[in-house]
Design a protein around this motif. Structure first.
Motif, PDB file in Angstrom:
ATOM      1  N   LEU A   1      11.624  52.443  45.273  1.00 11.31           N
ATOM      2  CA  LEU A   1      11.145  52.051  43.943  1.00 11.31           C
ATOM      3  C   LEU A   1      12.021  52.459  42.741  1.00 11.31           C
ATOM      4  N   LEU A   2      12.739  53.830  42.939  1.00 13.24           N
ATOM      5  CA  LEU A   2      13.494  54.380  41.926  1.00 13.24           C
ATOM      6  C   LEU A   2      14.932  53.779  41.966  1.00 13.24           C
ATOM      7  N   TYR A   3      15.225  53.072  43.270  1.00 17.40           N
ATOM      8  CA  TYR A   3      16.682  52.464  43.125  1.00 17.40           C
ATOM      9  C   TYR A   3      16.493  51.142  42.382  1.00 17.40           C
ATOM     10  N   GLY A   4      15.312  50.534  42.589  1.00 18.36           N
ATOM     11  CA  GLY A   4      14.768  49.367  42.034  1.00 18.36           C
ATOM     12  C   GLY A   4      14.897  49.661  40.414  1.00 18.36           C
ATOM     13  N   GLU A   5      14.257  50.560  40.159  1.00 21.03           N
ATOM     14  CA  GLU A   5      14.339  50.988  38.712  1.00 21.03           C
ATOM     15  C   GLU A   5      15.903  50.990  37.998  1.00 21.03           C
ATOM     16  N   THR A   6      16.726  51.557  39.228  1.00 18.04           N
ATOM     17  CA  THR A   6      18.083  51.823  38.590  1.00 18.04           C
ATOM     18  C   THR A   6      18.945  50.577  38.599  1.00 18.04           C
ATOM     19  N   ILE A   7      18.570  49.699  39.311  1.00 15.31           N
ATOM     20  CA  ILE A   7      19.408  48.487  39.329  1.00 15.31           C
ATOM     21  C   ILE A   7      18.898  47.258  38.763  1.00 15.31           C
ATOM     22  N   SER A   8      17.466  47.540  38.099  1.00 13.50           N
ATOM     23  CA  SER A   8      16.870  46.663  37.388  1.00 13.50           C
ATOM     24  C   SER A   8      16.440  45.362  38.234  1.00 13.50           C
ATOM     25  N   SER A   9      15.890  45.726  39.631  1.00 17.48           N
ATOM     26  CA  SER A   9      15.402  44.660  40.660  1.00 17.48           C
ATOM     27  C   SER A   9      14.115  44.579  40.439  1.00 17.48           C
ATOM     28  N   SER A  10      13.201  43.567  39.631  1.00 13.25           N
ATOM     29  CA  SER A  10      12.168  43.433  39.671  1.00 13.25           C
ATOM     30  C   SER A  10      11.276  43.013  40.785  1.00 13.25           C
TER      31      SER A  10
END
Length: 358
Positions: free
Chosen positions: A302-311
């Motif tokens: 989840l944190l990585y997804g926020e970092t790379i803006s992957s919905s």
């Protein structure tokens, strides 16, 4: 649009968690529940066998709950296993015609303490059924009649119960429900009764009700005198000898407070988890990786997804974080566990991993 490796991993984790959610539902609806039963005079004589060592905190409440049973066709044998606290003194204050206190012998070579205590108890028992219990349980007044009636009607060699686990402190409420969680998402419980494979065996040493013929046939505690987690190994032997085993929901008839502090929880889990996995290091590593991958890693995804803006990665991770919480909520409803602490499931899973490392 092609998916990245991380997104594919997150999708696999979510699919696995969905599978575990449905496995949990199957287990919840297939696990037989034993309710308090009306006392019947035609049920067999039963020996209730209680080994105790330094149980001054629990012993009086436990024994008085047993002696208060409405079913009267029983004897209670308590073995004081060389206690160094006030257990022996407390036992001397309890007087009842159904109670007999036995002073345990010094541990003989090749034995584990609890197994040797249980072995001594069964040699003195007269019952057609043998019920081994721990000192931290408290019985409902119709516990014996309900469980014995169930065992007779279902012709079980071994009936073991999952009690209502009481929890009071923060760490108890966070970690103790992991006992339900670990069981309900890892094993199809209907196979405990339905399969002959000993892998599908579960026993809980807090409540083990044997028919005497089954107990003697499998060799009793003497057959596993040096096994630490005796309940698991006894359950496997019942399967090996072709006897019937049922693991049931006993939350209505017996309750237990296993540990009273973080230190006790840590020591208790650390003592039991490795033997519970048959001292298999590869299996211990597998379980640790399993918990880390499916119950802990989604927070990092989840944190990585926020970092790379992957919905997509964010949505997959959120769903993966929420499903174990839903599973814990079902346990809160079914097994009377603390509801709000279901949202701290990830802490409980991290605790299990730390225990495995320890």
């Amino acid at each position: 649009m092609s998916l990245s490796f991380i997104e594919i991993l997150a999708l696999i984790i979510l699919c696995m968690l969905i599978f575990q959610f449905f496995l949990n539902l199957v287990n919840i609806f297939s696990l037989k529940r034993i309710k308090p039963g009306k006392s019947k005079s035609d049920l067999p004589f039963i020996s209730i066998l209680l080994p105790v060592r330094n149980e001054e905190k629990n012993i009086e409440k436990c024994i008085r709950s047993i002696l208060a049973q409405r079913y009267k066709n029983f004897e209670l044998l308590v073995l004081n296993d060389n206690s160094t606290d006030s257990t022996g003194k407390l036992l001397s204050f309890i007087v009842d015609t159904k109670l007999r206190v036995i002073e345990g012998k010094m541990l003989e070579k090749g034995w584990i303490g609890k197994n040797f205590a249980c072995h001594q108890l069964q040699k003195e028992a007269r019952g057609e059924f043998l019920l081994f219990v721990d000192a931290d349980i408290i019985m409902d007044k119709d516990c014996i009649s309900g469980s014995l009636k169930f065992a007779v009607e279902n012709k079980t060699g071994l009936l073991s119960l999952m009690p209502y686990e009481r929890s009071i402190t923060f760490w108890e409420k966070t970690v103790i429900p992991m006992l339900y969680f670990s069981l309900m998402v890892s094993l199809p419980l209907f196979l405990i009764e339905g399969s002959r494979r000993k892998y599908f065996s579960v026993g809980n040493g807090q409540f083990m009700l044997f028919s005497r013929s089954c107990y003697e046939r499998i060799g009793g505690h003497e057959s596993l005198k040096n096994k630490i987690v005796e309940d698991i190994f006894l359950a496997k032997r019942v399967k090996e000898f072709g006897e019937k085993i049922i693991f049931a929901d006993g939350t209505f008839i017996v309750n237990c407070r296993m540990y009273m502090s973080l230190k006790e929880i840590w020591q208790g889990f650390s003592k039991n988890v490795y033997p519970g996995l048959s001292f298999s290091f590869p299996l211990l590593v597998t379980v640790s990786i399993f918990y880390l991958t499916f119950f802990v890693s989604p927070i990092f995804l989840l944190l990585y997804g926020e970092t790379i803006s992957s919905s997509l990665l964010i949505n997959l991770s959120l769903a993966s974080l929420f499903i174990p919480v839903i599973i814990r909520i079902t346990h809160s409803i079914k097994y009377k566990q603390p509801l709000l602490f279901s949202f701290l499931n990830i802490i409980g899973c991290l605790f299990v991993i730390c225990v495995a490392v320890n």
